[in-house]
Structure formats: structure tokens, C-alpha cells
Scaffold this motif. Sequence first.
Motif, PDB file in Angstrom:
ATOM      1  N   MET A  67      -3.502  -6.727  12.115  1.00  0.00           N
ATOM      2  CA  MET A  67      -2.357  -5.942  11.635  1.00  0.00           C
ATOM      3  C   MET A  67      -1.574  -6.708  10.574  1.00  0.00           C
ATOM      4  N   ILE A  68      -1.403  -8.012  10.748  1.00  0.00           N
ATOM      5  CA  ILE A  68      -0.680  -8.820   9.762  1.00  0.00           C
ATOM      6  C   ILE A  68      -1.460  -8.869   8.446  1.00  0.00           C
ATOM      7  N   ILE A  69      -2.781  -9.005   8.535  1.00  0.00           N
ATOM      8  CA  ILE A  69      -3.601  -9.025   7.319  1.00  0.00           C
ATOM      9  C   ILE A  69      -3.511  -7.680   6.600  1.00  0.00           C
ATOM     10  N   ILE A  70      -3.638  -6.597   7.345  1.00  0.00           N
ATOM     11  CA  ILE A  70      -3.527  -5.265   6.742  1.00  0.00           C
ATOM     12  C   ILE A  70      -2.143  -5.071   6.141  1.00  0.00           C
ATOM     13  N   ASP A  71      -1.114  -5.535   6.834  1.00  0.00           N
ATOM     14  CA  ASP A  71       0.257  -5.390   6.346  1.00  0.00           C
ATOM     15  C   ASP A  71       0.471  -6.164   5.056  1.00  0.00           C
ATOM     16  N   SER A  72      -0.092  -7.357   4.965  1.00  0.00           N
ATOM     17  CA  SER A  72       0.109  -8.162   3.763  1.00  0.00           C
ATOM     18  C   SER A  72      -0.652  -7.614   2.565  1.00  0.00           C
ATOM     19  N   VAL A  73      -1.721  -6.863   2.798  1.00  0.00           N
ATOM     20  CA  VAL A  73      -2.517  -6.309   1.707  1.00  0.00           C
ATOM     21  C   VAL A  73      -2.058  -4.895   1.326  1.00  0.00           C
ATOM     22  N   SER A  74      -1.742  -4.070   2.313  1.00  0.00           N
ATOM     23  CA  SER A  74      -1.515  -2.656   2.017  1.00  0.00           C
ATOM     24  C   SER A  74      -0.114  -2.151   2.372  1.00  0.00           C
ATOM     25  N   TYR A  75       0.810  -3.025   2.675  1.00  0.00           N
ATOM     26  CA  TYR A  75       2.196  -2.630   2.968  1.00  0.00           C
ATOM     27  C   TYR A  75       2.268  -1.595   4.088  1.00  0.00           C
ATOM     28  N   MET A  76       1.807  -1.965   5.241  1.00  0.00           N
ATOM     29  CA  MET A  76       1.798  -1.093   6.407  1.00  0.00           C
ATOM     30  C   MET A  76       3.234  -0.878   6.906  1.00  0.00           C
ATOM     31  N   PRO A  77       3.636   0.335   7.205  1.00  0.00           N
ATOM     32  CA  PRO A  77       4.989   0.570   7.727  1.00  0.00           C
ATOM     33  C   PRO A  77       5.182  -0.152   9.064  1.00  0.00           C
ATOM     34  N   PRO A  78       6.378  -0.656   9.325  1.00  0.00           N
ATOM     35  CA  PRO A  78       6.601  -1.419  10.558  1.00  0.00           C
ATOM     36  C   PRO A  78       6.412  -0.612  11.834  1.00  0.00           C
ATOM     37  N   GLN A  79       6.577   0.689  11.757  1.00  0.00           N
ATOM     38  CA  GLN A  79       6.392   1.518  12.953  1.00  0.00           C
ATOM     39  C   GLN A  79       4.968   1.435  13.487  1.00  0.00           C
ATOM     40  N   VAL A  80       4.030   1.104  12.619  1.00  0.00           N
ATOM     41  CA  VAL A  80       2.633   1.036  13.031  1.00  0.00           C
ATOM     42  C   VAL A  80       2.410  -0.083  14.043  1.00  0.00           C
ATOM     43  N   TYR A  81       3.124  -1.193  13.896  1.00  0.00           N
ATOM     44  CA  TYR A  81       2.995  -2.287  14.866  1.00  0.00           C
ATOM     45  C   TYR A  81       3.270  -1.782  16.283  1.00  0.00           C
ATOM     46  N   GLY A  82       4.402  -1.155  16.453  1.00  0.00           N
ATOM     47  CA  GLY A  82       4.755  -0.636  17.769  1.00  0.00           C
ATOM     48  C   GLY A  82       3.799   0.421  18.262  1.00  0.00           C
ATOM     49  N   LEU A  83       3.360   1.262  17.366  1.00  0.00           N
ATOM     50  CA  LEU A  83       2.420   2.312  17.750  1.00  0.00           C
ATOM     51  C   LEU A  83       1.099   1.735  18.239  1.00  0.00           C
ATOM     52  N   ILE A 153      11.428   0.550  18.236  1.00  0.00           N
ATOM     53  CA  ILE A 153      12.880   0.640  18.113  1.00  0.00           C
ATOM     54  C   ILE A 153      13.393  -0.363  17.086  1.00  0.00           C
ATOM     55  N   ILE A 154      12.911  -1.593  17.159  1.00  0.00           N
ATOM     56  CA  ILE A 154      13.330  -2.620  16.195  1.00  0.00           C
ATOM     57  C   ILE A 154      12.933  -2.217  14.777  1.00  0.00           C
ATOM     58  N   ALA A 155      11.708  -1.720  14.612  1.00  0.00           N
ATOM     59  CA  ALA A 155      11.232  -1.350  13.279  1.00  0.00           C
ATOM     60  C   ALA A 155      12.032  -0.201  12.685  1.00  0.00           C
ATOM     61  N   VAL A 156      12.403   0.753  13.491  1.00  0.00           N
ATOM     62  CA  VAL A 156      13.103   1.921  12.966  1.00  0.00           C
ATOM     63  C   VAL A 156      14.579   1.617  12.704  1.00  0.00           C
ATOM     64  N   TRP A 157      15.237   0.867  13.595  1.00  0.00           N
ATOM     65  CA  TRP A 157      16.679   0.675  13.480  1.00  0.00           C
ATOM     66  C   TRP A 157      17.092  -0.606  12.759  1.00  0.00           C
ATOM     67  N   ALA A 158      16.353  -1.681  12.928  1.00  0.00           N
ATOM     68  CA  ALA A 158      16.834  -2.971  12.433  1.00  0.00           C
ATOM     69  C   ALA A 158      16.218  -3.417  11.117  1.00  0.00           C
ATOM     70  N   ILE A 159      15.066  -2.901  10.746  1.00  0.00           N
ATOM     71  CA  ILE A 159      14.389  -3.386   9.537  1.00  0.00           C
ATOM     72  C   ILE A 159      14.512  -2.327   8.448  1.00  0.00           C
ATOM     73  N   SER A 160      15.152  -2.701   7.375  1.00  0.00           N
ATOM     74  CA  SER A 160      15.365  -1.729   6.300  1.00  0.00           C
ATOM     75  C   SER A 160      14.259  -1.753   5.253  1.00  0.00           C
ATOM     76  N   SER A 161      13.446  -2.812   5.215  1.00  0.00           N
ATOM     77  CA  SER A 161      12.377  -2.865   4.221  1.00  0.00           C
ATOM     78  C   SER A 161      11.186  -2.050   4.699  1.00  0.00           C
ATOM     79  N   GLU A 162      10.159  -1.987   3.860  1.00  0.00           N
ATOM     80  CA  GLU A 162       9.016  -1.144   4.176  1.00  0.00           C
ATOM     81  C   GLU A 162       7.991  -1.816   5.077  1.00  0.00           C
TER      82      GLU A 162
END
Length: 178
Positions: A67-83, A153-162
Motif C-alpha cells: 500500500m505504501i509503494i502504491i501510495d508513493s507512485v499513484s497518490y492513493m487516497p488515505p481512505q483506502v488504507y482503512g478500507l 476516521i483519521i484519514a477522513v477527519w485529520a488528514i487534509s492532503s490527498e
Amino acid sequence: MVPITREGRIEWIRRNLIPLLDSQLSDHPDKELDEESINTSEKILAEEYLDEGSGIFKTFGKVTLPMIIIDSVSYMPPQVYGLVFSTLGTFIMLVEADILGSEPITAQSMDTVGGPTGGKEYLDEEKVRRLANNTVITNIGLVWLFFGFTMQIIAVWAISSETLIQPIWYINPLFWLS
């Protein structure tokens, strides 16, 4: 402090974790159970927690690293981690789910040898092991589900970046000099 030997860790889990994690949701047996059978069930339950729980860090790494590798390459939304964690926890619970404590495990595992009228009761340890394994896997699934929902919850409420990882990588070095 957790002991180093396997037997020491099993005993530590039996003494410290089993009373906390022992399910109060299932019915307690109507018949009296002997202390030796309950102790055997508790030991088997502790072994299952040790065996199944020891792989949780490896599983966490196997799920998180891609997930971290995919996030660093393709800008994965933070909600995906929790999902992802919620989905994994839900899958674990759906496939193998049953929550029992040591006394109900013991009661369900008692068998009779020699007929119902003059027989002798004994503890079927294979059945205890299977029931204990089901309980441990269900509890692990619940932990995954809790962790995943917390990350949502953290991704939706606390993180404002993508993304979750990208802001750490793109910190302006001039920011630290000013």
C-alpha cells in the motif's frame, strides 16, 4: 515482561491475557466442569493465541508495504488504507468466526466413553484445539476491523492532503531553515 521461552510465553498469556480476552458472550455451561479440564482448555487457548498472533506483524507488513509503494507512485487516497484493513478483518471474521471462552470450550469438548449410563467423561483435546483456534481467529479479525475503521476516521477527519505518505516526502527543505 513477556518471557522468552515458548512455554513461558504460553503461561504468561494464560495468566494475563486469557482473563482479559476470555469471551463473556457465550453461555456458561450448566454442568460443573473439573478444574483440570478448564486448565487444559486455557493452555490450548493460550497456545492458539501465541501461534496465530505471532504472525500478525508479518501480515501487517505484507499488507502495508504494497500500500505504501502504491501510495508513493499513484497518490492513493488515505481512505483506502482503512478500507484495506477493514476488508481484511471482515474477511477473517466471515471465513472463520466463533467466539468462545475457556469454560464453554471445555463444556462443548467433553465426551463420554463407555455409553451414556455408565460411561466416563473425558476432554476431547482435538475439539478444544479447534474451538480455541476459531475463537482466536475471530478475535484477530475484530482487531483488524477496529484498526481499519480507526484509520478511516483519521484519514477522513485529520488528514487534509490527498495521501498519507506523500506529504512526508515532499516537505520543503527551506522550511526547516527559516
